[in-house]
Design an enzyme around this catalytic site. Structure first.
Site, PDB file in Angstrom:
ATOM      1  N   GLU A  60       0.845  -1.211   0.000  1.00  0.00           N
ATOM      2  CA  GLU A  60       0.000   0.000   0.000  1.00  0.00           C
ATOM      3  C   GLU A  60       0.869   1.246   0.000  1.00  0.00           C
ATOM      4  OE1 GLU A  60      -2.954  -0.121   3.110  1.00  0.00           O
ATOM      5  OE2 GLU A  60      -3.816  -1.942   2.247  1.00  0.00           O
ATOM      6  N   LYS A 232      -6.622  -5.047 -23.587  1.00  0.00           N
ATOM      7  CA  LYS A 232      -7.335  -5.114 -24.873  1.00  0.00           C
ATOM      8  C   LYS A 232      -6.297  -5.036 -25.994  1.00  0.00           C
ATOM      9  CE  LYS A 232     -11.715  -3.423 -23.036  1.00  0.00           C
ATOM     10  NZ  LYS A 232     -11.586  -2.641 -21.778  1.00  0.00           N
TER      11      LYS A 232
END
Ligand code: DSN
Length: 427
Positions: A60, A232
């Site tokens: 984090e 994609k």
């Protein structure tokens, strides 16, 4: 033995049930023609990074400012991904932590809008994305969304976008789509945003690989924020990224973490870095050029068989077949093609009279078949297979299935195709 099959081997010893499902999915991909416009085939190197030990790590925060110890290699990995993606797109700032394109868009909303603020995006039923203002999505629930669409010919009418923008005075305008077969004019969107004092977000998820290769205009010089997925046309792992001007860097980083996400998926960031490395190789440009060549060729051939395409063709990697005047729906066409191992998705077409789960269209894209190595002459065969599969006669379906079988054996997946494209052969 390929990396893919090797990891299957390890799994099959411990968990034969999951291993068998992976094997079945792998076989489905090998035996079928993948025409879903938003899907692609990630390289074995990308898949290897995805299954790395970075999956174990909490990190984090951001490089140099983490909330956990032991992050030194995570920092280097994230910085490498950032450096590569900034180089590809010539971006001032990049955040590679979004888990998806939807999260990336959400982060831009969080950084720029307050609940109830107005924004303008493309209508989902005209080709926009769920996160661009659909009433059932966070974007339509927490913000006041307005939409623009396409004209009767299937093109974005920029005069109309300006008219709607003047009327609704949005704080943010979104350019970008999930089912728009034409090139986007980012300069026009910038002009409109300037005229109404709005920020401009370009969601280039579908065309990012084309932009990276310079075969579609880049939104970077025009937009305040650019989001994209990485799986994609970019051909990486599932995930998202955000790029923005330096002046928005802090706000974007804060919106991603701690605003929306906790620990970044470091193995995915590693796989993003690998994919960005692949995009930076000269072969990627050839790949992206071939995606468009294949798409245009397939579109022309399909129209030759009598199919109607929204906007009468394509400038990019996808086309929308319009079945509004046909006796079968998009859903039925999807099923008929699936029966001969061609995978597409049913898709609404502009002004679709049928419901979203039925639709009057199918969306067809060429990124995955181009990764497999297919070229124009294969598009001739594919167009024939599609037209045969959509005929009522069973005999024609058999012929379509044979064409698919032949193409799949000519272009084996995870065997020859990657070496042809300049990647190390996984076998
Ligand atoms: N669901 C994706 C698509 O298929 O276009 C967009 O996120």
């Amino acid at each position: 033995m390929s990396i893919v099959e090797c990891s299957d081997d390890i799994l099959s010893l411990q968990d034969p049930e999951v291993a068998a499902l992976i094997q079945q999915e792998s076989q489905r991909l090998k035996d079928g023609i993948e025409l879903i416009a938003s899907e692609n085939v990630a390289s074995p190197a990308v898949l290897a990074a995805l299954s790395s030990v970075f999956s174990n790590k909490y990190a984090e925060g951001y490089p140099g400012r983490r909330y956990y110890g032991g992050c030194e290699f995570n920092d280097s990995l994230e910085l490498l991904a950032i450096k590569r993606v900034k180089q590809i797109f010539n971006a001032e700032h990049a955040n590679v932590q979004p888990h998806s394109g939807a999260q990336a868009n959400h982060a831009v909303f969080l950084a720029t809008l307050s609940p109830g603020d107005s924004f303008l995006g493309m209508d989902l039923s005209h080709g926009g994305h769920l996160t661009h203002g659909c009433p059932v999505n966070f974007s339509g629930i927490y913000y006041k969304s307005y939409s623009y669409g396409v004209n009767e010919q299937g093109f974005i009418d920029y005069e109309e976008v300006l008219r709607v923008a003047k009327q609704c005075q949005p704080k943010l305008i979104i350019a970008g789509a999930s089912a728009y077969p034409r090139a986007l004019n980012f300069a026009k969107f910038r002009e409109i945003a300037n005229e109404v004092g709005a920020l401009l977000l370009v969601d280039m998820a579908h065309i990012a690989g084309l932009v990276a290769a310079g075969v579609h205009e880049s939104p970077i010089p025009f937009a305040d924020f650019v989001t994209t997925t990485t799986h994609k046309t970019l051909r990486g792992p599932r995930g998202g990224i955000i790029m923005c001007r330096e002046k928005y860097a802090k706000a974007i980083d804060k919106a991603v973490f701690p605003g929306l996400q906790g620990g970044p998926l470091m193995h995915v960031i590693g796989a993003k870095a690998v994919a960005f490395g692949e995009v930076l190789k000269p072969d990627f440009k050839k790949y992206a050029e071939q995606i468009i060549i294949n798409s245009r060729h397939l579109a022309k051939k399909l129209m030759g068989y009598g199919f109607s395409l929204v906007s009468g063709g394509t400038d990019n990697h996808l086309m929308l077949v319009d079945f509004r005047h046909s006796h079968y729906s998009g859903k039925e066409a999807e099923q008929m093609l699936a029966a001969v191992n061609i995978t597409v998705n049913k898709n609404s077409v502009p002004n679709d009279p049928r419901k979203p789960m039925v639709t009057s269209g199918i969306r067809i894209g060429t990124p995955a078949i181009t990764t497999r190595g297919m070229v124009e002459s294969d598009m001739d065969k594919l167009a024939l297979a599609i037209s045969l599969a959509l005929k009522p006669e069973l005999d024609e379906h058999r012929k379509a299935r044979q064409i698919v079988e032949d193409l799949c054996s000519q272009y084996p997946l995870y065997q020859g195709s990657f070496s042809k494209l300049g990647y190390a052969s996984p076998v």
